[in-house]
Design a protein around this motif. Structure first.
Motif, mmCIF file in Angstrom:
data_model
loop_
_atom_site.group_PDB
_atom_site.id
_atom_site.type_symbol
_atom_site.label_atom_id
_atom_site.label_comp_id
_atom_site.label_asym_id
_atom_site.label_seq_id
_atom_site.Cartn_x
_atom_site.Cartn_y
_atom_site.Cartn_z
ATOM 1 N N ALA A 1 38.849 50.763 58.870
ATOM 2 C CA ALA A 1 39.155 49.469 58.247
ATOM 3 C C ALA A 1 38.116 49.245 57.156
ATOM 4 O O ALA A 1 36.911 49.320 57.422
ATOM 5 C CB ALA A 1 39.129 48.330 59.263
ATOM 6 N N ALA A 2 38.577 48.992 55.944
ATOM 7 C CA ALA A 2 37.631 48.906 54.831
ATOM 8 C C ALA A 2 38.043 47.839 53.845
ATOM 9 O O ALA A 2 39.232 47.576 53.647
ATOM 10 C CB ALA A 2 37.542 50.270 54.127
ATOM 11 N N TRP A 3 37.052 47.220 53.244
ATOM 12 C CA TRP A 3 37.265 46.304 52.133
ATOM 13 C C TRP A 3 35.978 46.256 51.315
ATOM 14 O O TRP A 3 34.882 46.525 51.819
ATOM 15 C CB TRP A 3 37.643 44.908 52.626
ATOM 16 N N THR A 4 36.123 45.954 50.052
ATOM 17 C CA THR A 4 34.961 45.892 49.171
ATOM 18 C C THR A 4 34.001 44.815 49.654
ATOM 19 O O THR A 4 34.391 43.669 49.881
ATOM 20 C CB THR A 4 35.398 45.592 47.726
ATOM 21 N N GLY A 5 32.744 45.218 49.832
ATOM 22 C CA GLY A 5 31.726 44.294 50.321
ATOM 23 C C GLY A 5 31.454 44.403 51.798
ATOM 24 O O GLY A 5 30.489 43.798 52.289
ATOM 25 N N ARG A 6 32.261 45.156 52.540
ATOM 26 C CA ARG A 6 32.010 45.283 53.975
ATOM 27 C C ARG A 6 30.709 46.042 54.213
ATOM 28 O O ARG A 6 30.433 47.062 53.569
ATOM 29 C CB ARG A 6 33.153 46.021 54.672
ATOM 30 N N ASP B 1 36.403 36.027 60.880
ATOM 31 C CA ASP B 1 35.014 36.480 60.804
ATOM 32 C C ASP B 1 34.892 37.988 60.706
ATOM 33 O O ASP B 1 33.837 38.496 60.304
ATOM 34 C CB ASP B 1 34.230 35.987 62.031
ATOM 35 N N ASP B 2 35.938 38.714 61.071
ATOM 36 C CA ASP B 2 35.915 40.169 61.019
ATOM 37 C C ASP B 2 37.338 40.683 60.831
ATOM 38 O O ASP B 2 38.059 40.902 61.803
ATOM 39 C CB ASP B 2 35.312 40.740 62.310
ATOM 40 N N PRO B 3 37.769 40.880 59.581
ATOM 41 C CA PRO B 3 39.149 41.318 59.331
ATOM 42 C C PRO B 3 39.485 42.693 59.896
ATOM 43 O O PRO B 3 40.655 43.064 59.912
ATOM 44 C CB PRO B 3 39.227 41.326 57.795
ATOM 45 N N ALA B 4 38.479 43.435 60.372
ATOM 46 C CA ALA B 4 38.768 44.717 61.018
ATOM 47 C C ALA B 4 39.475 44.506 62.352
ATOM 48 O O ALA B 4 40.062 45.439 62.905
ATOM 49 C CB ALA B 4 37.485 45.517 61.225
ATOM 50 N N THR C 1 42.154 47.350 53.811
ATOM 51 C CA THR C 1 42.938 48.562 54.052
ATOM 52 C C THR C 1 42.540 49.098 55.413
ATOM 53 O O THR C 1 41.347 49.263 55.676
ATOM 54 C CB THR C 1 42.676 49.630 52.971
ATOM 55 N N ALA C 2 43.521 49.352 56.292
ATOM 56 C CA ALA C 2 43.160 49.702 57.659
ATOM 57 C C ALA C 2 44.226 50.560 58.315
ATOM 58 O O ALA C 2 45.410 50.474 57.977
ATOM 59 C CB ALA C 2 42.938 48.440 58.495
ATOM 60 N N TYR C 3 43.776 51.388 59.270
ATOM 61 C CA TYR C 3 44.700 52.114 60.133
ATOM 62 C C TYR C 3 45.322 51.125 61.109
ATOM 63 O O TYR C 3 44.628 50.258 61.652
ATOM 64 C CB TYR C 3 43.974 53.190 60.934
ATOM 65 N N CYS C 4 46.606 51.265 61.339
ATOM 66 C CA CYS C 4 47.294 50.443 62.343
ATOM 67 C C CYS C 4 47.810 51.405 63.408
ATOM 68 O O CYS C 4 48.916 51.933 63.306
ATOM 69 C CB CYS C 4 48.430 49.659 61.705
ATOM 70 N N THR C 5 46.989 51.657 64.421
ATOM 71 C CA THR C 5 47.252 52.748 65.357
ATOM 72 C C THR C 5 48.219 52.382 66.470
ATOM 73 O O THR C 5 48.682 53.261 67.192
ATOM 74 C CB THR C 5 45.931 53.236 65.984
ATOM 75 N N ASP C 6 48.508 51.107 66.650
ATOM 76 C CA ASP C 6 49.463 50.721 67.695
ATOM 77 C C ASP C 6 50.135 49.402 67.310
ATOM 78 O O ASP C 6 49.867 48.825 66.265
ATOM 79 C CB ASP C 6 48.774 50.599 69.064
ATOM 80 N N GLN C 7 51.049 48.963 68.160
ATOM 81 C CA GLN C 7 51.732 47.673 68.004
ATOM 82 C C GLN C 7 52.642 47.627 66.783
ATOM 83 O O GLN C 7 53.100 46.559 66.387
ATOM 84 C CB GLN C 7 50.715 46.523 67.938
ATOM 85 N N LEU C 8 52.939 48.782 66.198
ATOM 86 C CA LEU C 8 53.854 48.827 65.067
ATOM 87 C C LEU C 8 55.037 49.707 65.455
ATOM 88 O O LEU C 8 54.877 50.901 65.698
ATOM 89 C CB LEU C 8 53.154 49.402 63.836
ATOM 90 N N PRO C 9 56.244 49.148 65.569
ATOM 91 C CA PRO C 9 57.398 49.936 66.006
ATOM 92 C C PRO C 9 57.775 51.007 64.991
ATOM 93 O O PRO C 9 57.658 50.806 63.778
ATOM 94 C CB PRO C 9 58.507 48.890 66.162
#
Length: 287
Positions: A87-92, A246-249, A221-229
């Motif tokens: 999970a990444a974003w500018t400034g993290r 507080d933590d978009p990851a 931008t992040a991996y979505c490893t579960d909960q997505l049909p």
């Protein structure tokens, strides 16, 4: 050599390992204690290529400063450099660890940067092996119910320690995810990996990569490893994302599944705790 002799040798070897490890930690000379630990900052996030592998993590550019020289380094994660960044974003802020004087041997850490700082992993494991040896000796030389007690006591204690903390963490996560309305997201790529199992067969895994912008204006931008049909065919799909402000990851595309996971986690923890208690009770009864 009899059973007692093997036990004595076992305890002597791993006892020495533990003593040396603890002594090195007290002296501050373990590799973990000598390592430099700093916070880096993600300067740039690159879009993963659709169909590529998920093993390297999301491509990012990270900058960090070496405290001893004051020099600023700008590096990437295009090779094996510690934990994958999923999970990444500018400034993290990203943890960076490296041997003193060797900043080019950097390793990324997305968790607690101070974890393992004292270098007690191997000494603690050696003590555990000594305990295992004593339990095996008691089970063979005295009677097998001691094996149940030896297993059940630490298992129960760890469950008593773990369950309340885990319940609080799960509750905090659920509250954070539901604290505000969701935002729109988009599946920007699906990463594909083919691996071989222990029997020589092959299987393919698919990892969707999503992008969403928080209400605070942060593009994640992040991996979505579960909960997505149907992740295999999810490329280009529009979704809704609940996230922790507080933590978009910490996010989910399916808030209802969080409640199901919470119930399953509590049930699993309760069953595990009861298993430990039952082992102790049965062992004590059969003595």
């Amino acid at each position: 050599m009899g059973l007692q002799g093997y036990l004595a040798l076992w305890c002597a070897v791993f006892g020495t390992v533990a003593l040396v490890g603890y002594a090195r930690s007290l002296a501050g000379v373990t590799a973990a204690q000598r390592a430099v630990r700093v916070l880096g900052r993600i300067e740039q996030v690159r879009k993963p290529r659709h169909g590529s592998s998920q093993r390297d993590g999301i491509p990012v550019v990270v900058s960090f400063q070496d405290p001893s020289s004051g020099e600023v380094f700008t590096v990437t994660n295009d090779r094996d450099h510690g934990e994958r960044i999923t999970a990444a974003w500018t400034g993290r802020e990203i943890g960076v660890r490296y041997p003193r004087g060797r900043p080019h041997a950097y390793q990324f850490s997305t968790g607690d940067l101070g974890a393992g700082r004292r270098g007690l992993g191997w000494p603690n494991f050696a003590l555990f092996l000594i305990y295992v040896g004593l339990v095996v000796f008691a089970a063979i030389d005295w009677s097998w119910p001691w094996a149940l007690i030896g297993f059940g006591v630490p298992w129960t204690l760890s469950g008593v320690w773990y369950m309340p903390q885990n319940a609080r963490a799960v509750r905090r996560r659920t509250d954070a995810l539901s604290s505000q309305p969701p935002v729109p997201g988009h599946v920007i790529a699906v990463l594909t990996d083919t691996d071989t199992d222990s029997e020589g067969g092959t299987y393919t895994s698919h990892t969707p990569v999503i992008a969403f912008t928080t209400r605070e204006g942060t593009t994640v931008t992040a991996y979505c490893t579960d909960q997505l049909p149907d992740p295999t065919n999810s490329h280009g799909r529009n979704i809704t994302i609940h996230y922790d402000p507080d933590d978009p990851a910490v996010f989910t595309p399916d808030l209802a599944s969080e409640d199901r996971s919470r119930a399953l986690d509590i049930t699993s923890g309760t069953v595990a705790l009861l298993l430990g208690v039952a082992a102790v009770v049965v062992g004590a009864t059969l003595l």
